[in-house]
Write an enzyme that holds these catalytic residues in place. Structure first.
Site, PDB file in Angstrom:
ATOM      1  N   ASP A  13       9.088   5.517  12.965  1.00  0.00           N
ATOM      2  CA  ASP A  13       8.836   6.971  12.909  1.00  0.00           C
ATOM      3  C   ASP A  13       9.544   7.649  11.749  1.00  0.00           C
ATOM      4  O   ASP A  13       9.933   8.816  11.848  1.00  0.00           O
ATOM      5  CB  ASP A  13       9.231   7.658  14.236  1.00  0.00           C
ATOM      6  CG  ASP A  13       8.585   6.981  15.427  1.00  0.00           C
ATOM      7  OD1 ASP A  13       7.384   6.678  15.328  1.00  0.00           O
ATOM      8  OD2 ASP A  13       9.272   6.760  16.426  1.00  0.00           O
ATOM      9  N   LYS A  16       6.376   6.946   7.461  1.00  0.00           N
ATOM     10  CA  LYS A  16       5.770   5.974   6.535  1.00  0.00           C
ATOM     11  C   LYS A  16       4.373   6.391   6.101  1.00  0.00           C
ATOM     12  O   LYS A  16       4.022   6.333   4.924  1.00  0.00           O
ATOM     13  CB  LYS A  16       5.664   4.590   7.210  1.00  0.00           C
ATOM     14  CG  LYS A  16       6.972   3.890   7.379  1.00  0.00           C
ATOM     15  CD  LYS A  16       6.790   2.547   8.056  1.00  0.00           C
ATOM     16  CE  LYS A  16       6.526   2.641   9.536  1.00  0.00           C
ATOM     17  NZ  LYS A  16       7.599   3.142  10.367  1.00  0.00           N
ATOM     18  N   GLY A  40       2.245   4.623  15.303  1.00  0.00           N
ATOM     19  CA  GLY A  40       1.605   5.938  15.334  1.00  0.00           C
ATOM     20  C   GLY A  40       1.840   6.578  13.981  1.00  0.00           C
ATOM     21  O   GLY A  40       2.909   7.104  13.726  1.00  0.00           O
ATOM     22  N   HIS A  41       0.881   6.474  13.092  1.00  0.00           N
ATOM     23  CA  HIS A  41       1.068   6.951  11.723  1.00  0.00           C
ATOM     24  C   HIS A  41       0.340   8.285  11.533  1.00  0.00           C
ATOM     25  O   HIS A  41      -0.876   8.348  11.615  1.00  0.00           O
ATOM     26  CB  HIS A  41       0.561   5.888  10.734  1.00  0.00           C
ATOM     27  CG  HIS A  41       1.430   4.658  10.724  1.00  0.00           C
ATOM     28  ND1 HIS A  41       1.090   3.501  10.100  1.00  0.00           N
ATOM     29  CD2 HIS A  41       2.658   4.435  11.255  1.00  0.00           C
ATOM     30  CE1 HIS A  41       2.064   2.606  10.249  1.00  0.00           C
ATOM     31  NE2 HIS A  41       3.015   3.154  10.955  1.00  0.00           N
ATOM     32  N   GLN A 222       6.471   0.147  12.506  1.00  0.00           N
ATOM     33  CA  GLN A 222       7.788   0.164  13.173  1.00  0.00           C
ATOM     34  C   GLN A 222       8.909   0.242  12.121  1.00  0.00           C
ATOM     35  O   GLN A 222       8.713   0.835  11.079  1.00  0.00           O
ATOM     36  CB  GLN A 222       7.964  -1.030  14.119  1.00  0.00           C
ATOM     37  CG  GLN A 222       7.095  -0.981  15.367  1.00  0.00           C
ATOM     38  CD  GLN A 222       5.676  -1.447  15.146  1.00  0.00           C
ATOM     39  OE1 GLN A 222       5.436  -2.471  14.530  1.00  0.00           O
ATOM     40  NE2 GLN A 222       4.706  -0.696  15.631  1.00  0.00           N
TER      41      GLN A 222
END
Ligand code: IMP
Length: 422
Positions: A13, A16, A40-41, A222
């Site tokens: 988080d 990225k 979760g991007h 991650q």
């Protein structure tokens, strides 16, 4: 810069996707190498918010081709949910995504297993079936994308695995367990048909593009401190989000990676359980959480917040070979009287500066902080390093010195525009 690897340098988080999106404007190919739909991007542009879990963030530029490598655990249902969602927002995915036939499939029984195991282990997983899928891969029982393209093989492999899993679930987790763990097969075979045009030999493809000197971004998911080898085991994910994972997850030579960009947030967050020495005291932590919208984009869980940890940061630079730092969410620290950086730990009366991921040690480590003057001015309108408030500049310079890598990119807003190079 032909191959630039982007790694999360903290506990995930770090932002990225935003940096990948920013860099993708000059990029031909973007590849995911590990993890799965646990990522979760989030990217924001033109007042639209995109949250991607499996498809590389580079898809948001129309000229990029995206790859999902052999090291990824592939959730075919999520994949089509994501492509449909992108299409509905005007992003074309046709002919722009290649999926490795060797990627392992996340199947419904893996998600169930994740839920059962989580009840006991309390790792705080995303319950996306990641751990059980990697477990099956390593124990040589996994089912791969290539198997989904052959109905007979797929049925046969699912049947064999489902039988064993049902016995385990009944014996270990629910003695009245009698669900049919094969009921998804027909639905998945139909998805397999739909997937056929996307499946390609990503290994040869990517190596050819590298040899043609194309611009390639590798999108890690991650973060280093969640790495199954280097993170705070067992409170980790089940893959290698560090640099090595890019090599095995895509089949490319390590020396072809010329640049490793480590994404650091100007503070620290963690979802899930496990030690976190620089976790902030409740009040300031809550303030940062609200201002930084620190809630998981995959699970919605509130993220734990902490001060920047330079001990962990330096470790991350070392194991990843980070050449450049991209610093995100600097704006969240605007307006604070003081900002802190954890520069060492106190462990049983001793000062230590090496990061030891062993729980028994890390749990007892107390942060030793260096306190810097904060900045009252907003960083919002900055377009370059010299536009930043002086104290923000000092904070960045000190942070860079402590982790041992230069800060090359700074991000000061969730929008595509709020990013600049140093
Ligand atoms: P899993 O990857 O779902 O097995 O979860 C294992 C650990 O990694 C948990 O602490 C999760 O919260 C964490 N995790 C997994 N993916 C992400 C991510 O993309 N960002 C932050 N934490 C993650």
């Amino acid at each position: 810069m032909p191959v630039n690897l982007i790694v999360g340098a903290q506990w995930g988080d770090e932002g990225k996707a935003k940096i990948i999106d920013y860099l993708s404007k000059n990029i031909d190919f973007v590849a995911r190498c590990q993890g799965g739909a646990n990522a979760g991007h989030t990217v924001v542009f033109d007042n639209q918010k995109f949250i991607l879990h499996l498809i590389p963030s580079g898809i948001l530029y129309s000229h990029t081709i995206c790859l999902i490598g052999n090291g990824v655990v592939f959730d075919v249902k999520k994949f089509f949910e994501e492509t449909e969602n992108l299409n509905s927002k005007g992003i074309d995915t046709k002919g722009r995504i290649l999926v490795s036939p060797n990627a392992h499939l996340v199947l419904p029984y893996h998600k169930l297993q994740d839920e059962f195991e989580e009840e006991k282990s309390k790792i705080g997983t995303t319950k996306r079936g990641i751990g059980p899928t990697y477990t099956d891969k390593v124990s040589r029982k996994g089912i791969r994308v290539r198997d989904l393209l052959d109905a007979e093989i797929f049925r046969q492999k699912v049947r064999a695995n489902a039988q064993t899993k049902a016995k385990i679930f009944k014996a270990l987790y629910r003695n009245d367990f009698d669900e049919d763990l094969t009921s998804f097969v027909d639905e998945f075979l139909a998805l397999g048909e739909k997937l056929k045009p996307y499946v390609a030999d990503t290994i040869y493809f990517l190596n050819e593009k590298i040899n043609e000197n194309k611009n390639i971004l590798i999108e890690g998911a991650q973060g280093a401190l969640l790495d199954v080898d280097f993170g705070t085991y067992p409170f980790v994910t089940s893959s290698n989000p560090t640099s090595g994972g890019a090599v095995t997850g895509l089949g490319i030579p390590p020396w072809k990676i010329q640049k490793v960009t480590g994404i650091f947030k100007a503070y620290l967050t963690r979802v899930g359980n496990g030690p976190f020495p620089s976790e902030m005291e409740t009040e300031i932590g809550e303030k940062i959480r609200q201002k930084g919208n620190e809630f998981g984009s995959t699970t919605g869980r509130p993220r734990r917040c902490g001060w920047f940890d330079a001990v962990a940061g330096k470790f991350s630079v070392m194991i990843n070979g980070i050449t450049d730092v991209a610093l995100t969410k600097l704006d969240i620290l605007d307006g604070l009287d003081k900002v802190k950086i954890c520069v060492a730990y106190e462990f049983e009366g001793r000062k230590i500066t090496n990061f030891d991921s062993e729980l028994k040690i890390l749990e007892k480590c107390k942060p030793i902080y260096e306190e810097l003057d904060g900045w009252k001015e907003s960083t919002e309108s900055a377009k370059s390093f010299s536009d930043l408030p002086k104290n923000a500049q000092k904070f960045i310079e000190r942070l860079s010195e402590l982790v041992g890598a230069k800060v090359s990119i700074i991000s000061i807003s969730p929008d595509r525009k709020g990013t600049f190079e140093v």
